[in-house]
Design a protein around this motif. Sequence first.
Motif, mmCIF file in Angstrom:
data_model
loop_
_atom_site.group_PDB
_atom_site.id
_atom_site.type_symbol
_atom_site.label_atom_id
_atom_site.label_comp_id
_atom_site.label_asym_id
_atom_site.label_seq_id
_atom_site.Cartn_x
_atom_site.Cartn_y
_atom_site.Cartn_z
ATOM 1 N N PRO A 21 -7.186 5.687 -12.246
ATOM 2 C CA PRO A 21 -7.532 5.059 -11.024
ATOM 3 C C PRO A 21 -6.041 4.269 -10.607
ATOM 4 O O PRO A 21 -5.716 4.077 -9.046
ATOM 5 C CB PRO A 21 -8.492 4.091 -11.320
ATOM 6 C CG PRO A 21 -9.126 5.030 -12.317
ATOM 7 C CD PRO A 21 -8.236 5.656 -13.163
ATOM 8 N N THR A 22 -5.257 3.668 -11.367
ATOM 9 C CA THR A 22 -4.295 2.887 -11.371
ATOM 10 C C THR A 22 -2.995 3.715 -10.385
ATOM 11 O O THR A 22 -2.220 3.407 -9.735
ATOM 12 C CB THR A 22 -3.631 2.137 -12.431
ATOM 13 O OG1 THR A 22 -3.254 3.093 -13.512
ATOM 14 C CG2 THR A 22 -4.887 1.100 -12.832
ATOM 15 N N GLU A 23 -2.928 4.952 -11.181
ATOM 16 C CA GLU A 23 -1.850 5.881 -10.571
ATOM 17 C C GLU A 23 -2.378 6.180 -9.128
ATOM 18 O O GLU A 23 -1.441 6.380 -8.264
ATOM 19 C CB GLU A 23 -1.920 7.014 -11.410
ATOM 20 C CG GLU A 23 -1.285 8.358 -10.870
ATOM 21 C CD GLU A 23 0.414 7.963 -10.899
ATOM 22 O OE1 GLU A 23 1.200 8.719 -10.266
ATOM 23 O OE2 GLU A 23 0.844 6.959 -11.588
ATOM 24 N N GLY B 241 -3.521 -3.877 0.748
ATOM 25 C CA GLY B 241 -3.107 -4.097 -0.486
ATOM 26 C C GLY B 241 -4.084 -3.422 -1.624
ATOM 27 O O GLY B 241 -4.696 -2.434 -1.155
ATOM 28 N N ILE B 242 -3.968 -3.780 -2.970
ATOM 29 C CA ILE B 242 -4.573 -2.935 -3.661
ATOM 30 C C ILE B 242 -6.043 -3.127 -3.750
ATOM 31 O O ILE B 242 -6.741 -1.804 -3.755
ATOM 32 C CB ILE B 242 -4.197 -3.717 -5.237
ATOM 33 C CG1 ILE B 242 -2.653 -3.366 -5.336
ATOM 34 C CG2 ILE B 242 -4.973 -2.822 -6.439
ATOM 35 C CD1 ILE B 242 -1.868 -4.100 -6.630
ATOM 36 N N GLY B 243 -6.730 -4.305 -3.787
ATOM 37 C CA GLY B 243 -7.955 -4.488 -3.278
ATOM 38 C C GLY B 243 -8.729 -3.620 -2.213
ATOM 39 O O GLY B 243 -9.734 -3.026 -2.550
ATOM 40 N N LEU C 51 -11.889 0.877 0.176
ATOM 41 C CA LEU C 51 -11.836 1.764 1.301
ATOM 42 C C LEU C 51 -11.953 3.113 0.628
ATOM 43 O O LEU C 51 -12.737 3.984 1.032
ATOM 44 C CB LEU C 51 -10.611 1.703 2.104
ATOM 45 C CG LEU C 51 -10.630 0.628 3.037
ATOM 46 C CD1 LEU C 51 -9.094 0.632 3.837
ATOM 47 C CD2 LEU C 51 -11.598 0.516 4.095
ATOM 48 N N THR C 52 -11.415 3.526 -0.492
ATOM 49 C CA THR C 52 -11.661 4.440 -1.284
ATOM 50 C C THR C 52 -13.018 4.932 -1.730
ATOM 51 O O THR C 52 -13.601 5.956 -1.440
ATOM 52 C CB THR C 52 -10.556 4.734 -2.423
ATOM 53 O OG1 THR C 52 -9.111 4.733 -1.878
ATOM 54 C CG2 THR C 52 -10.726 6.255 -3.246
ATOM 55 N N VAL C 53 -13.359 3.861 -2.432
ATOM 56 C CA VAL C 53 -14.976 3.787 -2.744
ATOM 57 C C VAL C 53 -15.780 3.970 -1.666
ATOM 58 O O VAL C 53 -16.945 4.669 -1.743
ATOM 59 C CB VAL C 53 -15.273 2.821 -3.694
ATOM 60 C CG1 VAL C 53 -16.703 2.497 -4.082
ATOM 61 C CG2 VAL C 53 -14.211 2.537 -5.080
ATOM 62 N N LEU D 54 -11.414 7.498 -6.776
ATOM 63 C CA LEU D 54 -10.635 7.042 -7.496
ATOM 64 C C LEU D 54 -9.799 8.147 -8.518
ATOM 65 O O LEU D 54 -8.847 7.788 -8.922
ATOM 66 C CB LEU D 54 -10.556 5.929 -8.108
ATOM 67 C CG LEU D 54 -11.141 4.469 -7.225
ATOM 68 C CD1 LEU D 54 -11.772 3.415 -7.918
ATOM 69 C CD2 LEU D 54 -9.959 4.197 -6.630
ATOM 70 N N TYR D 55 -10.567 9.125 -8.568
ATOM 71 C CA TYR D 55 -10.028 10.283 -9.487
ATOM 72 C C TYR D 55 -9.705 11.510 -8.959
ATOM 73 O O TYR D 55 -9.293 12.427 -9.614
ATOM 74 C CB TYR D 55 -11.271 10.499 -10.716
ATOM 75 C CG TYR D 55 -11.126 9.374 -11.847
ATOM 76 C CD1 TYR D 55 -10.610 9.447 -12.953
ATOM 77 C CD2 TYR D 55 -11.887 8.407 -11.481
ATOM 78 C CE1 TYR D 55 -10.825 8.555 -13.921
ATOM 79 C CE2 TYR D 55 -12.268 7.522 -12.410
ATOM 80 C CZ TYR D 55 -11.593 7.457 -13.788
ATOM 81 O OH TYR D 55 -11.301 6.582 -14.674
#
Length: 351
Positions: free
Chosen positions: A86-88, A107-109, A114-116, A124-125
């Motif tokens: 997920p970080t990648e 940003g990151i959050g 938005l992805t979820v 995220l995968y």
Amino acid sequence: MSSRLSPFTVTDGPCSLRSRSFLSGPVTRCVSTGAVCAAKAESDVRASSCRVLSAAAAGREKLTHPGKAILAGGIAGGIEICITFPTEYVKTQLQLDEKANPPRFKGIGDCVKLTVQDHGFKGLYRGLSSLLYGSIPKSAVRFGMFEFLSNQAKDSTGRLDNTRSLLCGLGAGVAEAILVVCPMETIKVKFIHDQNSTIPRYRGFYHGVREIIRDQGLRGTYQGLTATVLKQGSNQAIRFFVMTSLRNWYKGTDPHREMNPLLTGVFGATAGAASVFGNTPLDVIKTRMQGLEAYRYKNTLDCAYQILRNEGPLAFYKGTVPRLGRVCLDVAIVFVIYEEVVKFLNRFWKT
């Protein structure tokens, strides 16, 4: 009075000695057990030599067979990517989010949110399969090549110095870039970039690979090769240099001093952080060269020029924070698992 005495025989224990005294001094020779005494003397010399050789061997640092490194590296790579992907994913999304176009993520959050929201937690995968299929051979090639090169570069005590570890790491990084990383990363970036499309084109790993090869040939999986070789070569050169330097510092003059997993993890995280700050600009360029809009760039140098002109120098460090978290965790996990698997293999795989 005569200075020469008559010969006499002395029996003492297992050896009978016949001694003659002259003015020049006594001469003694073994009569009955001369052969035994000679054999014992030879045996003592051999035992002494064995003790010297054993002491020298004890002072040597044990070499890791490349076969063990390949197997241990593959296992470590597969486990690591399932934990850190997920970080990648977030890092890649932020690097693809150009300032030249209206940025999608704040940003990151916001990227995670938005992805979820759009694709669920499994979003995220997205692209995991390409990295999972590639991470196992990537780590196998990396550690196998490093151990092969380092075994040739170690000194007579089996110790690898810091400078040679950098060169061995560079060789390992170049090998993994050409054999595994470039096609794997190209496919992964295209999958993640495709998810941003209104109607995603790729339905899965095999379908996506088939479509990429059908449209662009095998060359389509080797976009950004130069940037990838530069990135991976510098990556592993920095990581193995820092890791070896820290290990040599900790062990000092005792090559057999044990390193517990926690310490290995701390050293690995430090090596990972050093590589992030050292080559994130190359990682950004590589990501752009492998995206769906790679056609906009003539080559690696042109890509770097366009990023600098359109977005400024800070754009070369986009995604640094998520990459820092991922890489530190990645390198720490990989080194810990690798070392523990090698220890386990040493119990029954004698080399």
